[in-house]
Write an enzyme that holds these catalytic residues in place. Structure first.
Site, PDB file in Angstrom:
ATOM      1  N   ARG A   1       0.785  -1.124   0.185  1.00 37.41           N
ATOM      2  CA  ARG A   1      -0.121  -0.148   0.200  1.00 37.41           C
ATOM      3  C   ARG A   1       0.702   1.301  -0.057  1.00 37.41           C
ATOM      4  NH1 ARG A   1      -4.648   0.224   4.332  1.00 37.41           N
ATOM      5  NH2 ARG A   1      -5.067  -1.225   3.562  1.00 37.41           N
TER       6      ARG A   1
ATOM      7  N   LYS B   1       6.483 -17.926   9.521  1.00 36.82           N
ATOM      8  CA  LYS B   1       5.813 -18.036  10.674  1.00 36.82           C
ATOM      9  C   LYS B   1       5.507 -16.618  11.161  1.00 36.82           C
ATOM     10  CE  LYS B   1       9.563 -17.396  13.512  1.00 36.82           C
ATOM     11  NZ  LYS B   1       9.110 -16.028  14.565  1.00 36.82           N
TER      12      LYS B   1
ATOM     13  N   HIS C   1      13.337 -20.164   8.510  1.00 38.22           N
ATOM     14  CA  HIS C   1      14.651 -20.099   8.460  1.00 38.22           C
ATOM     15  C   HIS C   1      15.906 -20.985   8.744  1.00 38.22           C
ATOM     16  CE1 HIS C   1      14.654 -16.993  11.736  1.00 38.22           C
ATOM     17  NE2 HIS C   1      15.744 -17.173  10.784  1.00 38.22           N
TER      18      HIS C   1
ATOM     19  N   LYS D   1      19.640 -22.826   6.991  1.00 33.60           N
ATOM     20  CA  LYS D   1      21.266 -22.664   7.541  1.00 33.60           C
ATOM     21  C   LYS D   1      21.936 -24.155   7.663  1.00 33.60           C
ATOM     22  CE  LYS D   1      20.236 -19.096  11.302  1.00 33.60           C
ATOM     23  NZ  LYS D   1      20.754 -18.330  10.337  1.00 33.60           N
TER      24      LYS D   1
ATOM     25  N   ASP E   1       7.045 -17.752  19.081  1.00 32.87           N
ATOM     26  CA  ASP E   1       7.276 -17.122  18.483  1.00 32.87           C
ATOM     27  C   ASP E   1       9.177 -18.085  18.336  1.00 32.87           C
ATOM     28  OD1 ASP E   1       8.313 -14.884  17.147  1.00 32.87           O
ATOM     29  OD2 ASP E   1      10.357 -14.983  17.938  1.00 32.87           O
TER      30      ASP E   1
ATOM     31  N   HIS F   1      11.105 -23.021  15.221  1.00 34.02           N
ATOM     32  CA  HIS F   1      12.554 -23.016  15.129  1.00 34.02           C
ATOM     33  C   HIS F   1      13.127 -24.880  15.962  1.00 34.02           C
ATOM     34  CE1 HIS F   1      12.403 -19.680  12.978  1.00 34.02           C
ATOM     35  NE2 HIS F   1      12.606 -18.845  13.839  1.00 34.02           N
TER      36      HIS F   1
ATOM     37  N   LYS G   1      15.447 -13.604  24.949  1.00 33.58           N
ATOM     38  CA  LYS G   1      16.029 -12.464  24.436  1.00 33.58           C
ATOM     39  C   LYS G   1      16.883 -11.755  25.317  1.00 33.58           C
ATOM     40  CE  LYS G   1      12.378 -11.141  20.682  1.00 33.58           C
ATOM     41  NZ  LYS G   1      13.761 -10.984  19.350  1.00 33.58           N
TER      42      LYS G   1
END
Length: 514
Positions: free
Chosen positions: A68, A175, A205, A209, A262, A267, A365
């Protein structure tokens, strides 16, 4: 006159034993939704350039952006150019960029705009004529999951999802694929109602790897590991994905999702499946996926989720010498948010090979360093003809597969310290990709995008794997929701909350310090 359609590019004079050049994608284009996002700018656009720079894209390859924005083709081309110059892995070459730029197009519009998708269909048809893309088009949905259904339905309505005879249409989905089992099934029904199952590529992703793929080579190409890769010799497995950054500007996505949804759901459970799977009959998509699905279907949760899981939220602290704020002070985070930024869980695999071996998964994190690794920790030797003093610095043997950074494999074992005394201490034998091969590892998205264009699906989870992963995580999320407590706080720059250490200590183990 329309160009001749070619479905594959191969050199008939090339010896099949020649490994110098991998397969090259045939005539095709990629239509990218979500081109204004960080993922497209930092990963996808540079990866496409790097593929072109390595000679792996066809001469007429085209990239179509959809967003957009009131842009012309040249405006989008400038965005791609800036992304390539800033983030591309391979050196910038003007002739490669000019060839790629000739195929760049942009279509403005919203996801619910019928006219915009009709214009997109016209643009794609023009590329078939002008660039020789042969009716082969991949649609990359780098967009919020809530828009997947709308875009897929628009692709069907406009005829973009239906390939011509002898051509293909594929859809690539980022994802997270749903937020629980029920929503994942609903999305699967929508997407696979438009695209055949083998034309749906769900991107993880991590599976692109090099080191993740090397896990299969380590296991199945070497006889030294397979005899001990079972519950007779393995004490436990730790799978860690740690980040040293906070959420940045992603509060709108992250708050309410959390670390488990997440990272663990996709993963880490994929890494668990690759670590624990049996040897496939071959490495084609069907057989690899079959073995992964068997593992995921055998995964068991701890009987007591209170003691078998841990969740935390980073507080203010020091990271790399800088003072950083806590999660609740990040821009866009709701006051009193109960979203976890750290999650850990102990799982089992109810199979003959792995019965009794705990798999510890953790992600977070603002942890001590950025690292992703799989550590297979072995049992202690049953009889040590040494006194306690001789082995006080001896730990447990381990094979550690480092996914990022410094990709490689470390083997940890005990060796005698030089000197007159019999003293045994842990030492490591280390293999690093950067030191062992002259060929640099491509970015994961390079491999995955090329596999989409080639129609190679082994590295992409099928919807059965996605649903099995939600089956595992949903009870944990429901327990945390019912408990209703705020996640345990941990200072930024540390390795998580005390409750995560307690989870391991109750089992007589401790987390590795990567």
């Amino acid at each position: 006159m329309s160009p001749t359609r070619v479905t594959a590019r191969s050199n008939p004079l090339r010896d099949p034993r020649d490994k110098r050049l991998p397969r090259i994608a045939g005539p095709c284009s990629m239509v990218m939704f979500g081109v204004t996002g960080d993922l497209a700018r930092k990963k996808l656009m540079p990866a496409i350039y790097d593929l072109a720079n390595r000679g792996l894209l066809p001469p007429g390859f085209s990239l179509v952006g959809f967003a957009r924005r009131d842009w012309e083709d040249q405006d989008f081309g400038k965005i791609v150019y800036e992304a390539v110059r800033q983030y591309a892995r391979t050196p910038f070459r003007e002739e490669v960029w000019r060839s790629l730029a000739e195929g760049i197009r942009f279509v403005p519009g919203a996801f619910d705009d019928d006219a915009a998708f009709d214009l997109l269909a016209e643009t794609v048809a023009e590329l078939d004529e002008q660039r020789g893309t042969g009716g082969n088009h991949a649609f990359y949905l780098s967009i919020p999951p809530g828009s997947f259904a709308t875009v897929c339905e628009q692709l069907e309505r406009s005829g973009l999802s239906a390939p011509q005879q002898g051509a293909w249409r594929r859809v690539v989905i980022e994802k997270p694929f749903g937020h629980d089992l029920e929503s994942a099934r609903e999305l699967n029904a929508v997407v696979e109602g438009v695209f055949p199952a083998d034309c749906v590529f769900r991107i993880d992703h991590y599976l692109g790897k090099e080191t993740v793929q090397n896990l299969l080579a380590v296991r199945f190409a070497n006889t030294m590991f397979e005899p001990v890769w079972n519950n007779r010799y393995v004490d436990h497995v730790q799978i860690t994905m740690a980040e040293d950054i906070g959420i940045g500007g992603r509060a709108g996505y992250y708050d309410g999702i959390g670390a488990a949804r997440d990272v663990i759901q996709n993963h880490l459970l994929q890494l668990l499946a690759l670590t624990a799977m049996e040897e496939p009959v071959s490495f084609d998509a069907h057989n690899v996926r079959l073995e992964k699905e068997k593992v995921l279907s055998a995964v068991t949760l701890p009987d007591d989720l209170a003691t078998g899981t841990a969740r935390g939220q980073y507080a203010a602290g020091w990271q790399g010498g800088d003072k950083v704020v806590g999660y609740l002070q990040e821009d866009g985070v709701a006051a009193g948010s109960r979203t976890e930024t750290y999650a850990a869980v102990r799982l089992g695999v109810d199979s003959r090979r792995w019965a009794g071996v705990p798999f510890y998964l953790r992600t977070g994190k603002r942890l001590g360093k950025r690292v992703t690794e799989i550590a297979v920790v072995f049992t202690r030797a049953p009889h040590l003809p040494f006194n306690d003093t001789a082995t006080e610095e001896l730990g447990q043997n381990a094979v550690v597969i480092r996914v990022q950074p410094d990709e490689g494999v470390t083997l940890r074992f005990g060796a005698k310290v030089p000197g007159a005394q019999m003293e045994v201490r842990d030492v490591s034998m280390d293999f690093g990709y950067g030191r062992s091969f002259t060929e640099s590892s491509p970015e994961a998205y390079e491999r995955l995008i090329l596999d989409v264009l080639l129609g190679e699906p082994p590295l992409f989870p099928r919807h059965e794997e996605v649903e099995q992963s939600w089956r595992i995580l949903d009870p944990v999320e429901r327990y945390w929701s019912r408990k209703g407590a705020t996640p345990d706080q941990y200072a930024a720059g540390t390795w998580g909350p005390a409750s995560a250490d307690d989870l391991m200590h109750r089992d007589g183990r401790e987390w590795r310090l990567p």
